[in-house]
Design a protein around this motif. Structure first.
Motif, PDB file in Angstrom:
ATOM      1  N   TYR A 189       2.195   7.511   4.349  1.00 55.12           N
ATOM      2  CA  TYR A 189       1.117   6.750   4.419  1.00 55.12           C
ATOM      3  C   TYR A 189       1.641   5.573   5.151  1.00 55.12           C
ATOM      4  O   TYR A 189       1.065   4.791   5.801  1.00 55.12           O
ATOM      5  N   PHE A 190       3.017   4.941   5.173  1.00 57.22           N
ATOM      6  CA  PHE A 190       3.421   4.056   6.099  1.00 57.22           C
ATOM      7  C   PHE A 190       4.235   4.581   7.153  1.00 57.22           C
ATOM      8  O   PHE A 190       4.384   5.958   7.373  1.00 57.22           O
ATOM      9  N   TRP A 195       9.025   3.221   1.293  1.00 59.67           N
ATOM     10  CA  TRP A 195       8.658   4.457   1.647  1.00 59.67           C
ATOM     11  C   TRP A 195       7.055   4.752   1.061  1.00 59.67           C
ATOM     12  O   TRP A 195       6.683   3.930   0.307  1.00 59.67           O
ATOM     13  N   GLY A 196       6.421   5.598   1.738  1.00 57.99           N
ATOM     14  CA  GLY A 196       5.180   6.082   1.087  1.00 57.99           C
ATOM     15  C   GLY A 196       5.049   6.677  -0.327  1.00 57.99           C
ATOM     16  O   GLY A 196       4.272   5.910  -1.221  1.00 57.99           O
ATOM     17  N   VAL A 197       6.102   7.143  -0.614  1.00 62.02           N
ATOM     18  CA  VAL A 197       6.334   7.506  -2.164  1.00 62.02           C
ATOM     19  C   VAL A 197       7.732   6.854  -2.431  1.00 62.02           C
ATOM     20  O   VAL A 197       8.895   7.397  -2.067  1.00 62.02           O
ATOM     21  N   ASN A 198       7.576   5.851  -3.218  1.00 63.16           N
ATOM     22  CA  ASN A 198       8.956   5.283  -3.800  1.00 63.16           C
ATOM     23  C   ASN A 198       9.111   5.520  -5.228  1.00 63.16           C
ATOM     24  O   ASN A 198       8.308   6.258  -5.833  1.00 63.16           O
ATOM     25  N   SER A 243       1.385  12.487  -3.126  1.00 59.52           N
ATOM     26  CA  SER A 243       1.137  11.475  -2.045  1.00 59.52           C
ATOM     27  C   SER A 243       1.179  10.119  -2.984  1.00 59.52           C
ATOM     28  O   SER A 243       0.341   9.925  -3.825  1.00 59.52           O
ATOM     29  N   SER A 244       1.151   9.024  -2.238  1.00 64.02           N
ATOM     30  CA  SER A 244       1.021   7.644  -2.550  1.00 64.02           C
ATOM     31  C   SER A 244       0.669   6.657  -1.558  1.00 64.02           C
ATOM     32  O   SER A 244       1.067   6.937  -0.361  1.00 64.02           O
ATOM     33  N   ASP A 245       0.124   5.526  -1.832  1.00 66.38           N
ATOM     34  CA  ASP A 245      -0.111   4.465  -0.939  1.00 66.38           C
ATOM     35  C   ASP A 245       0.959   3.453  -0.766  1.00 66.38           C
ATOM     36  O   ASP A 245       0.775   2.373  -0.815  1.00 66.38           O
ATOM     37  N   GLY A 246       2.112   3.884  -1.214  1.00 63.09           N
ATOM     38  CA  GLY A 246       3.254   3.043  -1.550  1.00 63.09           C
ATOM     39  C   GLY A 246       3.690   2.222  -2.779  1.00 63.09           C
ATOM     40  O   GLY A 246       4.600   1.250  -2.775  1.00 63.09           O
ATOM     41  N   ASP A 247       3.259   2.781  -4.029  1.00 62.02           N
ATOM     42  CA  ASP A 247       3.329   1.850  -5.095  1.00 62.02           C
ATOM     43  C   ASP A 247       4.877   1.745  -5.323  1.00 62.02           C
ATOM     44  O   ASP A 247       5.778   2.671  -5.561  1.00 62.02           O
ATOM     45  N   PRO A 248       5.361   0.379  -5.342  1.00 63.74           N
ATOM     46  CA  PRO A 248       6.811   0.061  -5.466  1.00 63.74           C
ATOM     47  C   PRO A 248       7.369   0.182  -6.946  1.00 63.74           C
ATOM     48  O   PRO A 248       8.427   0.080  -7.134  1.00 63.74           O
ATOM     49  N   SER A 249       6.364   0.338  -7.796  1.00 61.02           N
ATOM     50  CA  SER A 249       6.614   0.354  -9.105  1.00 61.02           C
ATOM     51  C   SER A 249       6.841   1.741  -9.776  1.00 61.02           C
ATOM     52  O   SER A 249       6.810   2.048 -10.949  1.00 61.02           O
ATOM     53  N   LEU A 277       4.447  -5.046  -0.207  1.00 61.02           N
ATOM     54  CA  LEU A 277       3.446  -5.927  -0.067  1.00 61.02           C
ATOM     55  C   LEU A 277       3.071  -6.227   1.166  1.00 61.02           C
ATOM     56  O   LEU A 277       1.819  -6.437   1.575  1.00 61.02           O
ATOM     57  N   LEU A 278       4.048  -6.566   2.059  1.00 61.74           N
ATOM     58  CA  LEU A 278       3.783  -7.056   3.485  1.00 61.74           C
ATOM     59  C   LEU A 278       3.171  -5.668   4.024  1.00 61.74           C
ATOM     60  O   LEU A 278       2.308  -5.634   4.909  1.00 61.74           O
ATOM     61  N   LYS A 279       3.828  -4.473   3.927  1.00 58.29           N
ATOM     62  CA  LYS A 279       3.381  -3.440   4.440  1.00 58.29           C
ATOM     63  C   LYS A 279       1.805  -2.825   4.281  1.00 58.29           C
ATOM     64  O   LYS A 279       0.995  -2.457   5.077  1.00 58.29           O
ATOM     65  N   THR A 280       1.753  -3.123   2.851  1.00 52.06           N
ATOM     66  CA  THR A 280       0.243  -3.016   2.103  1.00 52.06           C
ATOM     67  C   THR A 280      -0.728  -3.771   2.906  1.00 52.06           C
ATOM     68  O   THR A 280      -1.771  -3.413   3.258  1.00 52.06           O
TER      69      THR A 280
END
Length: 467
Positions: free
Chosen positions: A155-156, A179-182, A109-115, A336-339
């Motif tokens: 997450y999102f 995505w929550g997991v990118n 699971s992740s909190d949306g890490d885009p990197s 970043l906007l969703k975060t």
């Protein structure tokens, strides 16, 4: 004597600014006479670093900004999240672990890490992540997994792309959803060879990585040998089909990039394959689910208690903002906007988060009617801002303790530190200039509905006056 010196300095400054204004006006008026600008709408604003107005042409008019809108998202993220903020991805499992065998499921699971899995950061590439996951599993004593790999994408919210994005953008790499997991910046590359003559079919040669459950329909044909890449990829989140349309130059090999339809599924598949190569066999399949309990292949996702055994942290926000602005990565802006929405604004979708971002900036003194946000990157043509609003945001950022992080992240274009923006019929630049005499300026110029190809040369002539 001191008073006299101050008065003299102010008089010289006023005279200097008057000369700059006169020079700007002369160049600007010549540019306006160009046929390219006959039907154009323009908003142009320049101040000194103290906010004194130097030049104003429709400065309050709201226009489509394209990617210069990213300055609003980047500045707010640095302010509200902090330059040292990091995303976190968590590995856990359920069931029973005995004698090296996990009788249960492995979760990610992740909190949306885009990197996550990006190629841009040293030590954070896909293999780096997978190696660290393997090491963590080995440290737990797991040699075999009898259950499934489950990618928790909850997450999102389930809507991955903003509602205002165009259909012919969404399937391309710059239209990748959040995505929550990118994974791998939700981007893939296709190497395609054009035919020998115009009108001939093209041949798909290779992919940057192997897709899972995706059907590629190639309707791309060859253009002339001296034509440019005019390919478009059509697909949507969760789609099983990628349709490639348009033309590429004949006789040449082109690389086109698309948006991965299901990044959580993709990372799960790559995890399973990698662990198999490391002799950790996964007996089950790869499953994904979101907050809507969408299930891949109709498989049931069990809500069991999980044992967390590993945390993986992204590069700091300062590094993410660097690439966000330098390479104009739309995925980063939307994440970043969703975060901000999830962590700061207590909102969980793009629309509400964008509304709160607008309220954030109106709280900084920007007139509400000068900005409207539909996303965090500027890709939607429904976004707008005025040149004055952009200058106000840039000037506010200049007074913040983390300003150097933001300033360093801005690209250097035509010798100026500024963000560019480009979508069909829109060109914009916003940033900072220090003249040869040492005077500092903050500027924004936004042009909509121009014609006749690139207008960079004309806009650079205007902005060169500030050097």
């Amino acid at each position: 004597m001191k008073s006299f010196c101050r008065i003299l300095f102010l008089m010289m400054s006023v005279l200097g600014y008057a000369q700059v204004k006169q020079a700007l006006d002369a160049v600007f008026r010549r540019v306006l006479d160009s046929p390219k600008f006959m039907a154009a709408n323009i908003s142009f604003y320049v101040t000194d670093e103290n906010g004194n107005e130097i030049y104003n042409y429709n400065a309050q008019r709201g226009l489509s900004t394209a990617s210069t809108q990213k300055i609003f998202t980047a500045l707010a993220a640095l302010d509200l999240l902090g330059k040292n903020f990091r995303y976190t991805t968590i590995a856990s499992y359920d069931g029973v672990l005995s004698s090296g065998v996990l009788s249960g499921n492995l979760y990610l699971s992740s909190d949306g890490d885009p990197s996550l899995g990006s190629w841009r950061y040293k030590g954070y590439k896909p293999k780096d992540f997978l190696e660290q996951l393997y090491t963590a599993l080995s440290n737990e004593g797991i040699d075999k997994i009898d259950g499934n790999i489950i990618i928790d994408d909850s997450y999102f919210d389930f809507q991955n792309v903003p509602g205002g994005w165009c259909w012919n953008d969404v399937g391309n790499y710059y239209g990748a959803g959040v995505w929550g997991v990118n994974w791998r910046e939700n981007q893939y590359d296709i190497k395609i060879r054009g035919g020998e003559r115009k009108g001939e079919a093209t041949q798909v040669l290779d992919f940057s990585y192997q897709f899972e459950d995706i059907n590629i329909v190639n309707d791309l044909v060859s253009g002339s040998k001296d034509s440019r890449d005019k390919s478009i990829i059509y697909t949507s989140p969760h789609s099983g089909t990628v349709f490639i349309n348009g033309t590429i130059p004949a006789g040449k090999t082109s690389v086109i990039s698309g948006a991965t339809p299901n990044p959580p599924l993709q990372i799960g598949v790559e995890m399973k394959k990698f662990l198999s190569l490391k002799n950790i066999k996964v007996e089950g399949e790869v499953l994904t689910f979101s907050g809507l309990k969408i299930k891949h292949r109709e498989a049931e996702v069990f809500s069991r208690s999980r044992h967390e055994f590993w945390q993986y942290h992204s590069p700091p926000l300062s590094d993410i903002v660097h690439w966000f602005l330098r390479k104009s990565v739309n995925l980063y802006g939307e994440t970043l906007l969703k975060t901000l929405g999830k962590r700061i604004f207590n909102k969980n979708n793009t629309e509400e988060s964008a509304a709160r971002l607008r309220a954030y900036w109106t709280g900084k003194g920007i007139a509400p009617m000068m900005i409207a946000f539909e996303d965090g990157s500027g890709l939607s043509p429904q976004n707008y801002a005025s040149a004055k609003a952009e200058v106000q945001a840039l000037r506010w950022g200049k007074s913040q303790p983390w300003f150097e992080t933001f300033y360093e992240a801005l690209p250097t274009i035509n010798g100026l530190k500024m963000k560019s923006g480009t979508i069909k019929g829109t060109k914009a630049y916003a940033g900072y200039s220090t003249s040869r005499s040492g005077k500092q300026y903050i500027f924004s110029i936004i042009v909509n509905n121009y014609n006749g190809g690139s207008i960079n040369e004309e806009l650079f002539k205007i902005l060169n006056t500030l050097k």
